[in-house]
Every structure is written in C-alpha cells, then in structure tokens.
Scaffold this active site. Structure first.
Site, PDB file in Angstrom:
ATOM      1  N   LYS A  38     -26.724  -3.119 -33.054  1.00  9.30           N
ATOM      2  CA  LYS A  38     -26.100  -2.795 -34.314  1.00  9.30           C
ATOM      3  C   LYS A  38     -26.770  -3.536 -35.468  1.00  9.30           C
ATOM      4  O   LYS A  38     -26.633  -3.181 -36.627  1.00  9.30           O
ATOM      5  CB  LYS A  38     -24.610  -3.223 -34.282  1.00  9.30           C
ATOM      6  CG  LYS A  38     -23.826  -2.673 -33.124  1.00  9.30           C
ATOM      7  CD  LYS A  38     -22.465  -3.376 -33.028  1.00  9.30           C
ATOM      8  CE  LYS A  38     -21.824  -3.078 -31.702  1.00  9.30           C
ATOM      9  NZ  LYS A  38     -20.661  -3.951 -31.461  1.00  9.30           N
ATOM     10  N   GLY A  39     -27.491  -4.594 -35.137  1.00  4.60           N
ATOM     11  CA  GLY A  39     -27.977  -5.536 -36.152  1.00  4.60           C
ATOM     12  C   GLY A  39     -28.850  -4.936 -37.234  1.00  4.60           C
ATOM     13  O   GLY A  39     -28.838  -5.405 -38.377  1.00  4.60           O
ATOM     14  N   ASP A  95     -33.798  -5.928 -36.599  1.00  7.49           N
ATOM     15  CA  ASP A  95     -33.361  -7.043 -37.433  1.00  7.49           C
ATOM     16  C   ASP A  95     -34.227  -8.279 -37.218  1.00  7.49           C
ATOM     17  O   ASP A  95     -34.632  -8.940 -38.151  1.00  7.49           O
ATOM     18  CB  ASP A  95     -31.867  -7.372 -37.185  1.00  7.49           C
ATOM     19  CG  ASP A  95     -31.518  -7.520 -35.710  1.00  7.49           C
ATOM     20  OD1 ASP A  95     -32.428  -7.461 -34.849  1.00  7.49           O
ATOM     21  OD2 ASP A  95     -30.320  -7.679 -35.406  1.00  7.49           O
ATOM     22  N   ASP A  98     -37.585 -11.724 -31.428  1.00  5.05           N
ATOM     23  CA  ASP A  98     -37.395 -13.076 -30.894  1.00  5.05           C
ATOM     24  C   ASP A  98     -38.343 -13.247 -29.698  1.00  5.05           C
ATOM     25  O   ASP A  98     -39.512 -13.551 -29.882  1.00  5.05           O
ATOM     26  CB  ASP A  98     -35.916 -13.200 -30.516  1.00  5.05           C
ATOM     27  CG  ASP A  98     -35.490 -14.588 -30.126  1.00  5.05           C
ATOM     28  OD1 ASP A  98     -36.058 -15.548 -30.648  1.00  5.05           O
ATOM     29  OD2 ASP A  98     -34.570 -14.720 -29.300  1.00  5.05           O
ATOM     30  N   LYS A 126     -39.325 -14.478 -35.306  1.00  2.00           N
ATOM     31  CA  LYS A 126     -39.358 -15.867 -34.834  1.00  2.00           C
ATOM     32  C   LYS A 126     -40.530 -15.986 -33.855  1.00  2.00           C
ATOM     33  O   LYS A 126     -40.326 -15.925 -32.640  1.00  2.00           O
ATOM     34  CB  LYS A 126     -38.050 -16.203 -34.087  1.00  2.00           C
ATOM     35  CG  LYS A 126     -36.897 -16.569 -34.989  1.00  2.00           C
ATOM     36  CD  LYS A 126     -35.812 -17.326 -34.241  1.00  2.00           C
ATOM     37  CE  LYS A 126     -34.770 -16.400 -33.682  1.00  2.00           C
ATOM     38  NZ  LYS A 126     -33.534 -17.103 -33.231  1.00  2.00           N
ATOM     39  N   PHE A 147     -31.145 -20.254 -34.867  1.00  2.00           N
ATOM     40  CA  PHE A 147     -30.286 -19.083 -34.678  1.00  2.00           C
ATOM     41  C   PHE A 147     -29.694 -18.679 -36.022  1.00  2.00           C
ATOM     42  O   PHE A 147     -29.056 -19.481 -36.703  1.00  2.00           O
ATOM     43  CB  PHE A 147     -29.174 -19.367 -33.670  1.00  2.00           C
ATOM     44  CG  PHE A 147     -28.525 -18.103 -33.196  1.00  2.00           C
ATOM     45  CD1 PHE A 147     -29.080 -17.373 -32.148  1.00  2.00           C
ATOM     46  CD2 PHE A 147     -27.391 -17.616 -33.826  1.00  2.00           C
ATOM     47  CE1 PHE A 147     -28.506 -16.185 -31.732  1.00  2.00           C
ATOM     48  CE2 PHE A 147     -26.811 -16.427 -33.411  1.00  2.00           C
ATOM     49  CZ  PHE A 147     -27.366 -15.711 -32.363  1.00  2.00           C
ATOM     50  N   VAL A 148     -29.933 -17.432 -36.406  1.00  4.55           N
ATOM     51  CA  VAL A 148     -29.491 -16.978 -37.732  1.00  4.55           C
ATOM     52  C   VAL A 148     -28.475 -15.841 -37.636  1.00  4.55           C
ATOM     53  O   VAL A 148     -28.466 -15.076 -36.666  1.00  4.55           O
ATOM     54  CB  VAL A 148     -30.684 -16.530 -38.603  1.00  4.55           C
ATOM     55  CG1 VAL A 148     -31.534 -17.724 -39.008  1.00  4.55           C
ATOM     56  CG2 VAL A 148     -31.536 -15.476 -37.900  1.00  4.55           C
ATOM     57  N   ASP A 154     -25.611 -11.097 -35.837  1.00  5.31           N
ATOM     58  CA  ASP A 154     -24.303 -11.607 -35.439  1.00  5.31           C
ATOM     59  C   ASP A 154     -24.406 -12.796 -34.493  1.00  5.31           C
ATOM     60  O   ASP A 154     -25.446 -13.061 -33.891  1.00  5.31           O
ATOM     61  CB  ASP A 154     -23.520 -10.511 -34.704  1.00  5.31           C
ATOM     62  CG  ASP A 154     -24.065 -10.271 -33.296  1.00  5.31           C
ATOM     63  OD1 ASP A 154     -25.295 -10.026 -33.173  1.00  5.31           O
ATOM     64  OD2 ASP A 154     -23.301 -10.363 -32.324  1.00  5.31           O
ATOM     65  N   ARG A 160     -21.825 -10.458 -39.314  1.00  7.16           N
ATOM     66  CA  ARG A 160     -22.787  -9.406 -39.669  1.00  7.16           C
ATOM     67  C   ARG A 160     -22.749  -9.061 -41.150  1.00  7.16           C
ATOM     68  O   ARG A 160     -23.746  -8.656 -41.723  1.00  7.16           O
ATOM     69  CB  ARG A 160     -22.504  -8.125 -38.872  1.00  7.16           C
ATOM     70  CG  ARG A 160     -22.807  -8.216 -37.395  1.00  7.16           C
ATOM     71  CD  ARG A 160     -22.791  -6.813 -36.784  1.00  7.16           C
ATOM     72  NE  ARG A 160     -22.714  -6.834 -35.335  1.00  7.16           N
ATOM     73  CZ  ARG A 160     -23.758  -6.962 -34.526  1.00  7.16           C
ATOM     74  NH1 ARG A 160     -24.966  -7.105 -35.015  1.00  7.16           N
ATOM     75  NH2 ARG A 160     -23.604  -6.945 -33.211  1.00  7.16           N
TER      76      ARG A 160
HETATM   77  P1  IMP Z   1     -35.710 -10.198 -28.146  1.00  5.92           P
HETATM   78  O1  IMP Z   1     -35.732  -9.169 -27.073  1.00  5.92           O
HETATM   79  O2  IMP Z   1     -35.578 -11.582 -27.604  1.00  5.92           O
HETATM   80  O3  IMP Z   1     -36.871 -10.078 -29.125  1.00  5.92           O
HETATM   81  O4  IMP Z   1     -34.342  -9.994 -28.863  1.00  5.92           O
HETATM   82  C1  IMP Z   1     -34.160  -9.493 -30.107  1.00  5.92           C
HETATM   83  C2  IMP Z   1     -32.668  -9.336 -30.309  1.00  5.92           C
HETATM   84  O5  IMP Z   1     -31.990 -10.571 -30.031  1.00  5.92           O
HETATM   85  C3  IMP Z   1     -32.380  -9.033 -31.742  1.00  5.92           C
HETATM   86  O6  IMP Z   1     -32.287  -7.650 -31.951  1.00  5.92           O
HETATM   87  C4  IMP Z   1     -31.053  -9.711 -31.969  1.00  5.92           C
HETATM   88  O7  IMP Z   1     -30.013  -8.832 -31.622  1.00  5.92           O
HETATM   89  C5  IMP Z   1     -31.028 -10.858 -31.000  1.00  5.92           C
HETATM   90  N1  IMP Z   1     -31.378 -12.123 -31.662  1.00  5.92           N
HETATM   91  C6  IMP Z   1     -32.496 -12.865 -31.511  1.00  5.92           C
HETATM   92  N2  IMP Z   1     -32.490 -13.957 -32.272  1.00  5.92           N
HETATM   93  C7  IMP Z   1     -31.327 -13.912 -32.956  1.00  5.92           C
HETATM   94  C8  IMP Z   1     -30.734 -14.785 -33.948  1.00  5.92           C
HETATM   95  O8  IMP Z   1     -31.271 -15.808 -34.378  1.00  5.92           O
HETATM   96  N3  IMP Z   1     -29.524 -14.383 -34.409  1.00  5.92           N
HETATM   97  C9  IMP Z   1     -28.883 -13.257 -33.995  1.00  5.92           C
HETATM   98  N4  IMP Z   1     -29.412 -12.429 -33.075  1.00  5.92           N
HETATM   99  C10 IMP Z   1     -30.614 -12.759 -32.567  1.00  5.92           C
HETATM  100 MG    MG Z   2     -30.559  -6.525 -32.207  1.00  2.74          MG
END
Ligand code: IMP
Ligand code: MG
Length: 173
Positions: A38-39, A95, A98, A126, A147-148, A154, A160
């Site tokens: 949803k982000g 959004d 990570d 990040k 963590f943001v 969220d 959100r």
């Molecule tokens: P990845 O697969 O680890 O790249 O995950 C990305 C997803 O993790 C994003 O779409 C977010 O939903 C969540 N996420 C990663 N870091 C954060 C953060 O700092 N705050 C909130 N959600 C995060």
């Molecule tokens: Mg997400």
C-alpha cells in the site's frame, strides 16, 4: 519517537523533478504507472500529477514484510494487475527500496509479461541494506539505514498519512 527526515516541501519539489524527468524520457505516453500496495499509493498519486505525459495506473499487492521492521525474505503476490502490460511502457512505483528482494521478484514476474519497457521509480532508497541488486531509474532520495514512516510508509499500518517522511526510533521523546 518521530523525527522529520524529509519535509512535505522537499518531497513535493523532488517529485516534480522526477515527473519532469519522466516526461522527457517518455514524450508521448501512455506510461503505465504500477504502484506496489500500500505504501507507494501516495507517491504514485503525486507523481502521476507531476507528469504531463499521459499515464495509466494500476496496482499490485505484495507481501514481503511482516508487522515488524525486518523483512521475512518471503515474497508473495497478493493482488495482481487488472490488465495486460504486454507491449506497454511500464514504470513500477515503489515507496522504498531496502533489501531489493521485493523488486527483484516483481521485475522478474513483470519481465515475463513482455512489456515494451520496464523501469523502477522509488521515492526512497536505502542502498546500505541491499541484498539483491536492482536497477532503479528514478530515485527521489537516498537515505541512511534508518526505519522511516510517513508519506505512505508504515510501521504496523500506522503513520502512513504523515505529510513528512520521519525516522521512527524506539527512544522516548
Ligand atoms: P525490500 O524487499 O527489502 O526492498 O522491501 C521493500 C519494502 O519494505 C518496502 O516496500 C516497504 O514496504 C518496506 N520497508 C523497507 N524499509 C522500510 C522503512 O524504513 N519503513 C517502512 N517500510 C519499509
Ligand atoms: Mg512497500
């Protein structure tokens, strides 16, 4: 405790720049903007309005995170697109990138559907946390490993709707 990292003004300015950049890259359109629920909804809504190039929007649901702050490493499609993207110019709107696990999975799924082009736009990145390399064409802001929340992001479904992006820490205010 919440500490502002990026103000609503900074975000607005940067989203306008990204919109202009996308306009230059896709002068005719339509561009399919696909937000990851949803982000990314807030970013998609602002980005689409920052663009002059015609766009269409769609959404995909992915679950890769639990209720906490760390990834489960497991990715699942919980909601698919409404329409085919074959032959389309697609930009996946996220959004935050990570570990890169979510987008690596999604780009593989979408590439198999033969879009004409396939790119990624993310509001936040990040890079320190990356486990899988993903090519991101449009990045709003590179941020440190914190963590943001806010502007769509969220923590356990809260925060959100904050207009700014804030760092969420366990410290007392
Ligand atoms: P990845 O697969 O680890 O790249 O995950 C990305 C997803 O993790 C994003 O779409 C977010 O939903 C969540 N996420 C990663 N870091 C954060 C953060 O700092 N705050 C909130 N959600 C995060
Ligand atoms: Mg997400």
């Amino acid at each position: 405790m919440l500490k502002i990292l990026l103000t609503a003004d900074q975000i607005r300015t940067r989203v306008a720049e990204l919109g202009a950049q996308i306009d230059r890259d896709y002068p005719t359109g339509p561009v399919y903007l696909i937000a990851i629920l949803k982000g990314a909804c807030f970013f998609l809504a602002d980005l689409a309005r920052a663009m002059k190039t015609p766009s269409r929007i769609d959404f995909v649901g992915i679950s890769s995170y639990g209720k906490g702050k760390s990834t489960s490493g497991e990715v699942r499609l919980t909601k698919d697109l409404d329409a085919s993207i074959e032959g389309c110019d697609v930009i996946v709107v996220e959004d935050i990138v990570d570990t890169g696990i979510t987008l690596t999975y999604l780009m593989k799924v979408f590439a198999q559907r033969k879009p004409r082009s396939l790119r990624i736009a993310t509001l936040l990145d990040k890079p320190e946390r990356r486990q899988r390399q993903v090519e991101v064409h449009y990045t709003g802001f590179r941020i440190p490993d914190k963590f943001v929340v806010g502007y769509g992001l969220d923590y356990a479904e809260d925060y959100r709707n904050l207009k700014d992006v804030c760092v969420l820490s366990d410290d007392e205010p």
